[in-house]
Design a protein around this motif. Structure first.
Motif, short mmCIF file in Angstrom:
data_model
loop_
_atom_site.label_atom_id
_atom_site.label_comp_id
_atom_site.label_asym_id
_atom_site.label_seq_id
_atom_site.Cartn_x
_atom_site.Cartn_y
_atom_site.Cartn_z
N GLN A 154 81.70 -8.96 23.62
CA GLN A 154 81.52 -9.67 24.89
C GLN A 154 80.61 -8.88 25.85
O GLN A 154 79.66 -9.39 26.42
N ASP A 155 80.98 -7.58 26.01
CA ASP A 155 80.31 -6.80 27.05
C ASP A 155 78.98 -6.20 26.62
O ASP A 155 78.10 -5.99 27.44
N GLN A 212 91.46 -5.76 17.35
CA GLN A 212 90.83 -7.07 17.54
C GLN A 212 90.29 -7.20 18.97
O GLN A 212 89.18 -7.66 19.22
N GLY A 213 91.13 -6.72 19.89
CA GLY A 213 90.80 -6.84 21.30
C GLY A 213 89.53 -6.07 21.64
O GLY A 213 88.59 -6.63 22.25
N PHE A 214 89.50 -4.81 21.20
CA PHE A 214 88.33 -4.00 21.54
C PHE A 214 87.08 -4.50 20.83
O PHE A 214 85.97 -4.46 21.39
N GLY A 221 86.46 -7.56 20.22
CA GLY A 221 86.06 -8.73 21.02
C GLY A 221 85.35 -8.31 22.31
O GLY A 221 84.32 -8.86 22.68
N ILE A 222 85.95 -7.28 22.96
CA ILE A 222 85.38 -6.83 24.23
C ILE A 222 83.99 -6.24 24.02
O ILE A 222 83.03 -6.51 24.76
N TYR A 265 111.15 -5.15 9.48
CA TYR A 265 110.80 -6.04 10.59
C TYR A 265 110.12 -5.26 11.70
O TYR A 265 109.05 -5.65 12.20
N HIS A 323 106.34 -5.43 12.92
CA HIS A 323 106.18 -5.75 14.32
C HIS A 323 105.27 -4.73 15.02
O HIS A 323 104.30 -5.08 15.69
N ASP A 324 105.62 -3.46 14.80
CA ASP A 324 104.85 -2.40 15.46
C ASP A 324 103.41 -2.34 14.97
O ASP A 324 102.52 -1.91 15.69
N ASP A 338 96.58 -9.36 10.37
CA ASP A 338 97.54 -10.00 11.27
C ASP A 338 98.27 -11.14 10.56
O ASP A 338 99.49 -11.28 10.68
N ARG A 388 96.25 -5.64 17.25
CA ARG A 388 95.81 -6.46 18.35
C ARG A 388 94.77 -5.70 19.20
O ARG A 388 93.76 -6.23 19.65
N ALA A 389 95.03 -4.37 19.34
CA ALA A 389 94.09 -3.55 20.09
C ALA A 389 92.72 -3.53 19.41
O ALA A 389 91.68 -3.69 20.05
N ARG A 399 101.55 -4.75 14.46
CA ARG A 399 100.71 -5.78 15.10
C ARG A 399 100.06 -5.26 16.39
O ARG A 399 98.98 -5.73 16.76
#
Lengths: 141, 559
Positions: B361-362, B353-355, B357-358, B339, B343-344, B386, B350-351, B346
């Motif tokens: 975007q940028d 995916q996040g970067f 996206g950024i 578990y 959990h870890d 994910d 997420r980072a 993710r």
């Protein structure tokens, strides 16, 4: 009236970065204090409550709390904090989906519980909601 | 009385009495005249009769008559014939004698018969008394044997009871030692604690080989032995001390069951003649005690075996409990571990995916189409991972968490699912519920997961371009042992028979990535959740003909 102080308790550098970026995007007002582990958070929050350090550590207006923290867990932080302060809202923002964590968080006095959105856009949406709720509409004690 | 007197004595007394009577008659003749010449002789007859019976009495009568005739009658009638007086007197004499003798004999016989009767009565009473004593002893022993839980309790009580009831003053039990070469004294009993101390000391200190002494003799013959007086016996090594302490009669008999177990011996302070009946009784008692001992030994062995078995079972239970606890601990650790890993995992995802996206975007306007495409693929790979992690978390949650069962309205549950998930919206699929779905015994959250996974599969696995058409219903009949069956029928691509068996296994995917997205965990969650709610799940399908998944769950107990 004192400046609005948001305390973000989050150990993940990337999440801190996404959070600050999203805050800029939604024009989150006031100052932000970032604390990076449970022990540091407990020290800050308990000191903040004692009068001598009021200048150095102003009382937070809103606490945003991750649960999965090093040294002391977010639930520990919540429990200790609620021992000193039962009016400041605490928003739990965590990746944990465990029902047990949700229950414990509310039991220990969290005001709301969110899972971290997996996409930065999701975080921006969430912060918009939080801002509208806690800063625009809600009256704080 | 008469039998003890000698034959000749009785006749001698008869002769003497007659002689005395004749002398008396002679002396008294001047006073009596010759009127009753036989009177004195008649007295002699009576004396002879009293002393010796009718035969000496008759003899006395005869010689008395001859003597009287010779001494008194002959001289009176010298040379002449007998007078009529003489005949009368003779007749009277004979009659008198006859009467006296008959009466006497009758009296004698009655006397003798009474004597015999008395004797036989006495004998019978004595015999009965003895029999009674033996019966009492026998009964007491049977009772002792029945009551005693252990051999150690029974032996001293049997010794005491036999000794007291049958009047023996010392008793002992001898048993063979382990290799059966000698007899050793197990227990002694004395009627008087302060007597026979030396005999007791000598007995308890020594051993007997077969054939030696009273115990040894019984051991070699396996028959009871009776010694009227041990102090005069050739084969009684304890004779000296027995003599010194005044013990005489000795008796011993074997204790035997399936095999020889020991002997029991008793001593008396008087000399006693062998009593066959008593010996026979002791033979029986020896058998009874032997059976008791063997039964007790068997019981003890059985108890010991049972105790060992119980101990063994307890130990086994402990081992099982320990191992189960350890296993449970390990499983819990593993679950917590998986578990927390999931959990870890993710967070960095997420980072990523996040970067991605950024970056888009940028700096999107500075990237060409190829770079944009790479960013797209980076994002979708992270999203896929994910989903995988979320599914694994869901699975481990289903495995881990306690599923409290309650009454769930499946009809309402299905409606909620259809309305809350966008992919089940009417814009994307036709989903219909046939009839009224039943109440089941389930965990609502787990059943929601199960049904949404099944519906998700049903709308997902269709031939591209075909509008999903899904029907949900319940079997109107109650299936076996009080379960109800829900089914989900789709118009999808169907499932080949040979893979249906592993369809519910973890990570089973039947398609190349890209065509149908999935982690291969959804049906594993379905199966695990249904089984943990006490139900079962299965599928009927053919390629190209759609699939029908069924879920059987327990029905709530009727109120």
């Amino acid at each position: 009236m004192k400046e609005f102080l948001t305390v973000l308790i989050e150990d993940d550098e990337d999440d801190v970065f996404f959070f600050q970026r999203a805050m800029q995007q939604v024009d989150w007002p006031g100052a932000i204090q970032i604390l990076r582990d449970g022990a540091e958070a407990i020290a800050y929050l308990t000191d903040a409550h004692s009068a001598t350090d009021r200048q150095q550590h102003p009382t937070p207006s809103l606490v945003i709390l991750d649960l999965n923290l090093p040294i002391r867990t977010g639930l520990d932080v919540l429990e200790v904090f609620r021992g000193h302060d039962d009016t400041t809202p605490v928003v739990v923002l965590t990746s944990s989906t465990s029902e047990l964590d949700v229950r414990d968080a509310y039991r220990l006095g969290a005001n709301c519980y969110f899972n971290k959105p997996s996409h930065p856009d999701g975080l921006v949406e969430l912060l918009k909601v939080l801002k509208a709720h806690w800063l625009d509409y809600n009256r704080l004690a | 009385m008469h039998e003890s007197r000698s034959y000749w004595m009785t006749y001698g007394v008869a002769v003497v009495s007659v002689a005395v009577a004749l002398v008396l008659s002679d002396l008294l003749e001047p006073f009596l005249g010759d009127a009753r010449p036989y009177l004195a002789v008649l007295g002699a007859v009576v004396v002879s009769l009293w002393y010796g019976g009718w035969r000496p009495a008759a003899f006395a009568a005869m010689i008395g008559y001859l003597g009287t005739a010779y001494l008194f009658i002959m001289p009176r009638n010298k040379g002449g014939v007998p007078t009529s007086d003489f005949a009368e007197e003779l007749a009277a004499y004979l009659v008198s004698c006859g009467v006296v003798i008959s009466l006497g004999e009758l009296w004698h016989r009655a006397q003798r018969r009474a004597e015999q009767h008395r004797k036989s009565l006495e004998e019978e009473i004595a015999e009965r008394k003895e029999t009674e004593q033996r019966l009492i002893a026998n009964l007491a022993i049977a009772q002792i044997l029945a009551e005693s839980p252990q051999l150690e309790d029974a032996v001293p009580r049997v010794l005491q009871k036999v000794g007291e009831t049958l009047r023996w003053q010392v008793g002992a039990v001898w048993i063979p030692d382990a290799d059966e070469r000698i007899l050793r004294c197990l227990k002694m009993w004395k009627a008087f604690p302060d007597k026979f101390a030396r005999f007791e000391a000598v007995s308890s200190g020594r051993t007997f080989r077969p054939g030696i002494g009273l115990p040894g003799r019984v051991w070699s013959t396996l028959k009871p032995v009776w010694i009227p007086d041990v102090t005069r016996d050739d084969n009684f090594p304890r004779g000296l001390v027995a003599s010194a302490e005044g013990l005489h009669a000795g008796l011993a008999f074997p204790i035997y069951g399936e095999k020889f177990l020991g002997i029991m011996e008793f001593f008396s302070d008087e000399i006693r003649a062998p009593d066959e009946a008593l010996l026979a009784m002791f033979g029986v008692i020896g058998g009874q005690i032997g059976q008791f001992i063997e039964r007790k030994r068997a019981e003890e062995a059985l108890q010991q075996a049972q105790a060992e078995l119980k101990q063994h079972a307890t130990k086994l239970e402990q081992v099982v409990a320990q191992r189960t606890a350890r296993l449970r601990e390990t499983v819990q650790e593993l679950e917590a571990f998986s578990y927390s890993i999931a959990h870890d995992m993710r967070a960095p995802l997420r980072a990523m995916q996040g970067f991605a996206g950024i970056l888009k975007q940028d700096y999107g306007d500075k990237l060409d189409d190829t770079a944009q495409g790479y960013l797209q693929r980076l994002g979708s790979a992270a999203a896929r991972m994910d989903r995988l992690i979320v599914d694994i978390l869901n699975y481990s949650q289903v495995v881990r968490e306690e599923l409290d069962l309650g009454v769930v309205d499946t009809h309402k549950l299905l409606l909620d699912i259809i309305h809350s998930y966008p992919q089940f919206d009417h814009a994307h699929a036709d989903i219909s519920i046939e009839g009224r779905l039943p109440l089941v015994l389930a965990n609502e959250a787990a059943l929601t997961q199960v049904m949404s996974n099944l519906l998700g599969n049903a709308v997902k696995f269709v031939t591209p371009g075909v509008r999903p058409c899904v029907r949900v219903g319940a079997n109107p009949e109650v299936v076996d042992d009080g379960r109800v069956e829900l089914w989900v029928q789709d118009n999808g691509i169907g499932i080949p028979r040979d893979v249906q068996k592993r369809l519910f296994n973890m990570f089973t995917r039947l398609h190349r990535p890209g065509l149908y997205e999935g982690t291969g965990i959804g049906l594993a969650i379905v199966k695990k959740a249904v089984e943990r709610m006490g139900g079962s799940v299965g599928v009927e399908s053919n390629p190209g003909e759609g699939s029908r998944f069924w879920v059987q769950l327990r029905r709530p107990v009727q109120q």
